[in-house]
Enzyme design. Structure first.
Site, PDB file in Angstrom:
ATOM      1  N   TYR A   1     -45.454  60.497 -31.067  1.00 32.48           N
ATOM      2  CA  TYR A   1     -46.100  60.547 -32.483  1.00 32.48           C
ATOM      3  C   TYR A   1     -45.580  61.695 -33.384  1.00 32.48           C
ATOM      4  O   TYR A   1     -46.149  61.803 -34.431  1.00 32.48           O
ATOM      5  CB  TYR A   1     -47.707  60.788 -32.443  1.00 32.48           C
TER       6      TYR A   1
ATOM      7  N   GLY B   1     -61.879  56.881 -33.893  1.00 36.40           N
ATOM      8  CA  GLY B   1     -60.757  57.369 -34.895  1.00 36.40           C
ATOM      9  C   GLY B   1     -60.929  58.220 -35.721  1.00 36.40           C
ATOM     10  O   GLY B   1     -60.115  58.536 -36.381  1.00 36.40           O
TER      11      GLY B   1
ATOM     12  N   ARG C   1     -47.415  63.755 -26.886  1.00 36.62           N
ATOM     13  CA  ARG C   1     -47.642  63.394 -28.118  1.00 36.62           C
ATOM     14  C   ARG C   1     -46.571  63.824 -29.125  1.00 36.62           C
ATOM     15  O   ARG C   1     -46.420  63.375 -30.050  1.00 36.62           O
ATOM     16  CB  ARG C   1     -49.018  64.192 -28.610  1.00 36.62           C
TER      17      ARG C   1
ATOM     18  N   PRO D   1     -66.048  57.291 -30.338  1.00 37.01           N
ATOM     19  CA  PRO D   1     -65.208  58.500 -30.391  1.00 37.01           C
ATOM     20  C   PRO D   1     -64.626  58.963 -29.272  1.00 37.01           C
ATOM     21  O   PRO D   1     -65.093  58.916 -28.250  1.00 37.01           O
ATOM     22  CB  PRO D   1     -66.046  59.468 -31.097  1.00 37.01           C
ATOM     23  N   GLY D   2     -63.154  59.256 -29.452  1.00 35.03           N
ATOM     24  CA  GLY D   2     -62.490  60.080 -28.336  1.00 35.03           C
ATOM     25  C   GLY D   2     -61.864  61.300 -28.552  1.00 35.03           C
ATOM     26  O   GLY D   2     -62.525  62.358 -28.272  1.00 35.03           O
ATOM     27  N   ARG D   3     -60.823  61.007 -29.631  1.00 34.62           N
ATOM     28  CA  ARG D   3     -60.138  62.622 -29.708  1.00 34.62           C
ATOM     29  C   ARG D   3     -61.101  63.758 -30.207  1.00 34.62           C
ATOM     30  O   ARG D   3     -60.972  64.706 -30.017  1.00 34.62           O
ATOM     31  CB  ARG D   3     -59.208  62.276 -30.833  1.00 34.62           C
TER      32      ARG D   3
ATOM     33  N   CYS E   1     -34.581  65.727 -18.971  1.00 33.16           N
ATOM     34  CA  CYS E   1     -33.244  65.437 -19.766  1.00 33.16           C
ATOM     35  C   CYS E   1     -33.516  64.276 -20.648  1.00 33.16           C
ATOM     36  O   CYS E   1     -33.152  63.257 -20.628  1.00 33.16           O
ATOM     37  CB  CYS E   1     -32.448  64.805 -18.373  1.00 33.16           C
ATOM     38  N   GLU E   2     -34.148  64.796 -21.746  1.00 34.42           N
ATOM     39  CA  GLU E   2     -34.392  64.083 -22.961  1.00 34.42           C
ATOM     40  C   GLU E   2     -34.244  64.686 -24.285  1.00 34.42           C
ATOM     41  O   GLU E   2     -34.850  65.876 -23.961  1.00 34.42           O
ATOM     42  CB  GLU E   2     -35.526  63.379 -22.943  1.00 34.42           C
TER      43      GLU E   2
ATOM     44  N   TYR F   1     -55.586  62.471 -25.103  1.00 32.93           N
ATOM     45  CA  TYR F   1     -54.126  61.935 -24.927  1.00 32.93           C
ATOM     46  C   TYR F   1     -52.960  62.878 -24.586  1.00 32.93           C
ATOM     47  O   TYR F   1     -52.040  62.723 -24.855  1.00 32.93           O
ATOM     48  CB  TYR F   1     -53.823  61.245 -26.382  1.00 32.93           C
TER      49      TYR F   1
HETATM   50  C1  LIG Z   1     -58.557  54.653 -28.881  1.00 28.42           C
HETATM   51  C2  LIG Z   1     -59.635  53.846 -29.071  1.00 28.42           C
HETATM   52  C3  LIG Z   1     -60.701  54.612 -29.626  1.00 28.42           C
HETATM   53  C4  LIG Z   1     -60.839  56.114 -29.614  1.00 28.42           C
HETATM   54  O1  LIG Z   1     -60.013  56.473 -30.803  1.00 28.42           O
HETATM   55  P1  LIG Z   1     -59.889  57.998 -31.095  1.00 28.42           P
HETATM   56  O2  LIG Z   1     -59.105  58.147 -32.235  1.00 28.42           O
HETATM   57  O3  LIG Z   1     -59.532  58.699 -29.981  1.00 28.42           O
HETATM   58  O4  LIG Z   1     -61.604  58.279 -31.374  1.00 28.42           O
HETATM   59  C5  LIG Z   1     -61.868  53.791 -29.886  1.00 28.42           C
HETATM   60  N1  LIG Z   1     -62.044  52.537 -29.651  1.00 28.42           N
HETATM   61  C6  LIG Z   1     -60.897  51.710 -29.554  1.00 28.42           C
HETATM   62  C7  LIG Z   1     -61.126  50.230 -29.419  1.00 28.42           C
HETATM   63  C8  LIG Z   1     -59.876  52.080 -29.248  1.00 28.42           C
HETATM   64  O5  LIG Z   1     -58.627  51.673 -28.826  1.00 28.42           O
END
Ligand SMILES: *Cc1c(COP(=O)(O)O)cnc(C)c1O
Length: 425
Positions: free
Chosen positions: A329, A249, A325, A287-289, A355-356, A384
């Site tokens: 969002y 997150g 995105r 971490p992802g994003r 077409c949106e 994402y």
């Molecule tokens: C989506 C998600 C993440 C990654 O979130 P980021 O904002 O991309 O870091 C980590 N853990 C869980 C359980 C998630 O659903």
């Protein structure tokens, strides 16, 4: 590494080149060779971001589990696995992806998600993942049954909902009692106690994930403080957890050109460490994003420039099916002409061909003049982006290329129209 520390992105004009580059590779050349729309990623940037977390946690036992849903392309997973990453998955499909990209990483997988099916649980048990992040009482019961049936001991962590507010978009906030995620932290102890004597369940850890694109370290620290409190109470019950999973997150800055990623990671991990206090078990992060967003851009070509009244629309060959995105969002992505033209900066709407009315990348965005055939780069599209893409309007999804030094590899070929109806009868 040092030079890029405060630059947000690997997309620059090295030595005052006219064209935007990814590292040392020109985006004009990439578009010519691979077509558009095209996702372009920098391998260096991915490694660099991942290593910031590793370095910040050097002093304690930890595991960084990259959140696969941010970008699940095999070529991306391979880079991270090679750095020693673990993986946070949310489906059986993502488990198969990790197995395909890096089978040796299976013992570093945590499995999140509110709706795991029996088949997904079985697959994960058989493959021997590290930990199930269990999100409900029903899931815990199902996990116990499947584990007993297969005679495999399941390591689990309850995902608790700490009731912590985090400032972000409502669709990606998850840590409040009103959200569907996790179990109420006030009920967690009871649940751990209820399975204490189950020989097929090992209470391995506890997890939280309060949402995505959170810019401040404070709510992360607050969530962990609540978790640690519970962990300490449960010690007296004879339940000694080995791991705390703080989720993912951590947010980025979609606007700024300069972004001190190292400082951000240090601030974040310091807040976590402070709240962990005397807990000296394993810290898991997801971490992802933060790792992948700024490593990627979506490269698109301008199809038309159209005027309606006093509005100007720049219509690109990329659309909301490629990068949803902004539509989903109201997200902001910087848009940069690859070869900027001279002239006055004017507000335009940058839109796709779908077409949106929601099919836009930017509204009233100030851009230097653009013409048909020009290339634009949508920045910070690594997370994402491709993983949320679709075939809406029967549009084949883009190709993806990975730039590693001077080497360019196609990590996903462009879809063909035939691919799109291959499964239909
Ligand atoms: C989506 C998600 C993440 C990654 O979130 P980021 O904002 O991309 O870091 C980590 N853990 C869980 C359980 C998630 O659903």
């Amino acid at each position: 590494m040092a030079q890029r520390k405060t630059l947000a992105r690997p997309f620059t004009r090295p030595n005052n080149a006219a064209e935007l580059h990814c590292g040392s590779v020109s985006l004009v050349a990439l578009a010519k060779r691979h077509g558009t729309p095209l996702y372009v990623y920098s391998a260096d940037q991915i490694r660099e971001r991942f290593c910031l977390f590793q370095a910040a946690l050097e002093d304690r036992e930890h595991l960084i589990c990259y959140a696969v849903k941010a970008n699940s392309t095999l070529g991306i997973l391979k880079i991270l696995a090679a750095q020693g990453a673990g993986f946070d998955i949310v489906s059986g499909g993502e488990l198969k992806r990790v197995l395909a990209a890096a089978p040796e990483a299976v013992s570093r997988i945590v499995f999140s998600g509110v709706g795991k099916t029996a088949a997904e649980i079985d697959l994960a048990l058989d493959e021997g993942i590290l930990q199930f992040n269990v999100e409900s009482e029903g899931e815990l019961e199902l996990l116990a049954k499947r584990a007993a049936k297969r005679k495999i001991r399941a390591r689990f962590a309850l995902r608790v909902n700490p009731d912590v507010f985090a400032e972000t978009h409502p669709y990606i906030s998850t840590g409040l009692r009103e959200h569907k995620f996790g179990v109420d932290i006030r009920r967690a102890r009871e649940l751990y106690l209820s399975v204490k004597n189950n020989k097929w369940l090992e209470a391995y850890g506890i997890s939280v994930h309060i949402g995505s694109q959170i810019r401040s370290a404070t709510p992360f620290g607050a969530a962990i403080a609540r978790v640690v409190e519970l962990v300490n109470v449960m010690k007296k019950d004879g339940i000694v957890l080995k791991a705390i999973d703080a989720g993912g997150g951590l947010g980025i800055d979609y606007h700024a050109e300069v972004f001190n990623a190292q400082e951000k990671v240090n601030e974040y991990t310091s807040a976590l460490k402070k709240s962990l206090n005397d807990f000296n078990g394993r810290l898991i992060l997801e971490p992802g994003r933060f790792i992948i967003a700024q490593a990627g851009a979506l490269l698109t070509r301008v199809l038309y420039v159209k005027k309606n009244g006093n509005k100007t629309f720049v219509i690109t060959d990329a659309a909301m099916n490629d990068l949803i995105r902004p539509a989903l969002y109201q997200a902001h992505h910087e848009i940069v002409p690859v070869l900027p033209r001279k002239g006055q900066v004017k507000p335009v709407d940058v839109v796709g061909p779908i077409c949106e009315t929601g099919d836009f990348f930017a509204r009233d965005r100030k851009l230097s003049p653009v013409e048909t055939g020009d290339l634009l780069a949508l920045l910070d599209a690594g997370a994402y982006g491709m993983s949320q893409s679709s075939n809406y309007n029967t549009r084949p999804r883009p190709a993806e290329v990975l730039v590693d030094g001077s080497k360019v590899s196609v990590i996903r070929r462009r879809e063909t129209i035939e691919d799109l109806f291959a499964t239909e009868k």
